[in-house]
Write a protein that holds these residues in place. Structure first.
Motif, PDB file in Angstrom:
ATOM      1  N   SER A  46      24.346 -62.138  68.760  1.00 38.71           N
ATOM      2  CA  SER A  46      24.212 -60.844  68.113  1.00 38.71           C
ATOM      3  C   SER A  46      25.422 -60.006  68.516  1.00 38.71           C
ATOM      4  CB  SER A  46      22.921 -60.147  68.548  1.00 38.71           C
ATOM      5  OG  SER A  46      22.902 -58.799  68.083  1.00 38.71           O
ATOM      6  N   CYS A  47      26.147 -59.497  67.535  1.00 38.47           N
ATOM      7  CA  CYS A  47      27.327 -58.656  67.815  1.00 38.47           C
ATOM      8  C   CYS A  47      27.386 -57.544  66.795  1.00 38.47           C
ATOM      9  CB  CYS A  47      28.606 -59.498  67.765  1.00 38.47           C
ATOM     10  SG  CYS A  47      30.120 -58.520  68.000  1.00 38.47           S
ATOM     11  N   THR A  48      27.342 -56.314  67.275  1.00 38.58           N
ATOM     12  CA  THR A  48      27.498 -55.156  66.401  1.00 38.58           C
ATOM     13  C   THR A  48      28.760 -54.397  66.789  1.00 38.58           C
ATOM     14  OG1 THR A  48      26.136 -53.764  67.845  1.00 38.58           O
ATOM     15  CG2 THR A  48      25.016 -54.898  66.042  1.00 38.58           C
ATOM     16  N   GLN A  86      29.193 -48.336  61.544  1.00 36.63           N
ATOM     17  CA  GLN A  86      28.478 -49.300  62.358  1.00 36.63           C
ATOM     18  C   GLN A  86      28.158 -50.509  61.489  1.00 36.63           C
ATOM     19  OE1 GLN A  86      25.346 -48.218  65.274  1.00 36.63           O
ATOM     20  NE2 GLN A  86      23.966 -49.456  64.048  1.00 36.63           N
ATOM     21  N   MET A  87      28.484 -51.691  61.967  1.00 37.13           N
ATOM     22  CA  MET A  87      28.193 -52.878  61.178  1.00 37.13           C
ATOM     23  C   MET A  87      27.874 -54.061  62.086  1.00 37.13           C
ATOM     24  SD  MET A  87      31.929 -54.137  59.798  1.00 37.13           S
ATOM     25  CE  MET A  87      31.175 -55.557  58.990  1.00 37.13           C
ATOM     26  N   ARG A  88      27.136 -54.995  61.541  1.00 42.28           N
ATOM     27  CA  ARG A  88      26.795 -56.200  62.283  1.00 42.28           C
ATOM     28  C   ARG A  88      27.853 -57.261  62.010  1.00 42.28           C
ATOM     29  NH1 ARG A  88      20.891 -59.217  62.643  1.00 42.28           N
ATOM     30  NH2 ARG A  88      21.582 -60.937  64.003  1.00 42.28           N
ATOM     31  N   PHE A 121      32.130 -52.967  70.758  1.00 40.63           N
ATOM     32  CA  PHE A 121      31.312 -54.114  70.374  1.00 40.63           C
ATOM     33  C   PHE A 121      30.196 -54.311  71.390  1.00 40.63           C
ATOM     34  CE2 PHE A 121      35.601 -54.780  68.813  1.00 40.63           C
ATOM     35  CZ  PHE A 121      35.395 -55.143  67.486  1.00 40.63           C
ATOM     36  N   ARG A 122      29.011 -54.605  70.887  1.00 39.01           N
ATOM     37  CA  ARG A 122      27.870 -54.941  71.737  1.00 39.01           C
ATOM     38  C   ARG A 122      27.508 -56.393  71.450  1.00 39.01           C
ATOM     39  NH1 ARG A 122      25.871 -50.161  73.877  1.00 39.01           N
ATOM     40  NH2 ARG A 122      26.604 -48.280  72.819  1.00 39.01           N
ATOM     41  N   ARG A 138      30.818 -50.676  66.440  1.00 42.23           N
ATOM     42  CA  ARG A 138      30.852 -49.264  66.082  1.00 42.23           C
ATOM     43  C   ARG A 138      32.306 -48.792  66.151  1.00 42.23           C
ATOM     44  NH1 ARG A 138      25.675 -46.714  69.463  1.00 42.23           N
ATOM     45  NH2 ARG A 138      24.044 -47.811  68.275  1.00 42.23           N
TER      46      ARG A 138
END
Length: 296
Positions: free
Chosen positions: A272-274, A292-294, A262-263, A276
């Motif tokens: 903001s969190c994406t 990959q998803m938001r 998670f980023r 992978r």
């Protein structure tokens, strides 16, 4: 920006040598299940490759949501402690225990002692769970659903006292503006409950989240990659599970081994969190980015 890696259901193998006296109570059925089914489904080579790939990502923090052991034998708990040291420094790694880590009475207490700082953080009332780790704008809150159970059961338990502490922790961290990530081994959403392996107290857990909110809940236990949602204070909260880290490709019981990365970054008044998802696929020998998803 903060990067958070999530890995679960380690199930270190092979099973250590043991004396006949070790196989009493629930460990008899657990050992037979391992020999008849699980030893071919979960293996150390898969785990080693997945962890090496995850470490290349150089995440700021790693969350491990339980089941490092199989029968919670003392030798397994010691080996899991060494595995954690190889995984990463305790300041950047935290564990929430799974049902296999509390397989028999006294096992979880031994794990807490042997795994030391990996199972520690900021707490309330001197209770071991939930404990909090803070990394930048992210707060990782480790709960425990791990309890010893009768043979053929893998249920978890989340009780009122831990719920009250979680309530206070979420309120404090929410008021302070943290991105709150709650770790629990057993999934708390209604879709994944079962009389023999569900979470007793899942309604209590969901009530706390609905009252105080959270940004994300991470779990293991199912050995499946999954995304669900439960009600939060002002938005639906994602509940994300990850496949077992040692699950072999040819297995019929589980998704192949995977981890999530998670980023997380503050974005004005929001986040903001994406996510992978990396891991093995049913076919092919490579570890790939499967999705990959938001999230926010």
């Amino acid at each position: 920006m903060t990067t958070l890696a999530h890995i679960s259901d380690i199930h270190l193998s092979p099973m250590p040598e043991m004396a006949f006296s070790d196989l009493v109570g629930k460990r008899v059925t657990g050992y037979l299940n391992w020999k008849l089914k699980r030893h071919g489904e979960l293996n150390s080579e898969t785990l080693t490759r997945l962890v090496a790939h995850m470490q290349e990502q150089k995440a700021d923090f790693t969350a491990v949501t339980g089941d490092l052991t199989n029968l919670a034998l003392p030798s397994e708990i010691r080996r899991a402690g060494k595995w954690l040291q190889d995984l990463g420094d305790s300041e950047r790694t935290a564990v929430c225990p799974g049902n296999h880590d509390a397989y028999v009475p006294g096992a979880l207490e031994m794990a807490c002692d042997m795994w030391g700082d990996y199972l520690k953080g900021e707490t309330l009332e001197g209770a071991p769970f939930p404990f909090v780790r803070r990394v930048g704008d992210v707060a990782i809150i480790s709960c425990s659903s791990a309890v010893p159970t009768a043979p053929f059961f893998a249920i978890g338990r989340f009780e009122e006292k831990q719920a009250a502490r979680l309530d206070r922790i979420l309120k404090l961290l929410g008021d302070a503006g943290y991105f709150r990530v709650v770790l629990i081994h057993h999934p708390p959403n209604a879709e994944l409950q079962h009389p023999s392996f569900g979470l007793k107290g899942h309604r209590i857990f969901r009530k706390v989240i609905a009252t105080r909110g959270a940004e994300m809940i991470l779990h293991g236990h199912t050995h499946r990659s999954s995304i669900h949602h439960i009600p939060g204070l002002d938005h639906e909260v994602p509940v994300i599970g990850v496949a077992a880290a040692s699950a072999a490709q040819g297995g019929t019981l589980d998704d192949p081994a995977r981890y999530n990365l998670f980023r997380i970054e503050k974005n004005g008044n929001g986040w903001s969190c994406t996510m992978r998802e990396y891991g093995f696929q049913r076919i092919g020998s490579d570890i790939v980015m499967r999705m990959q998803m938001r999230i926010y």
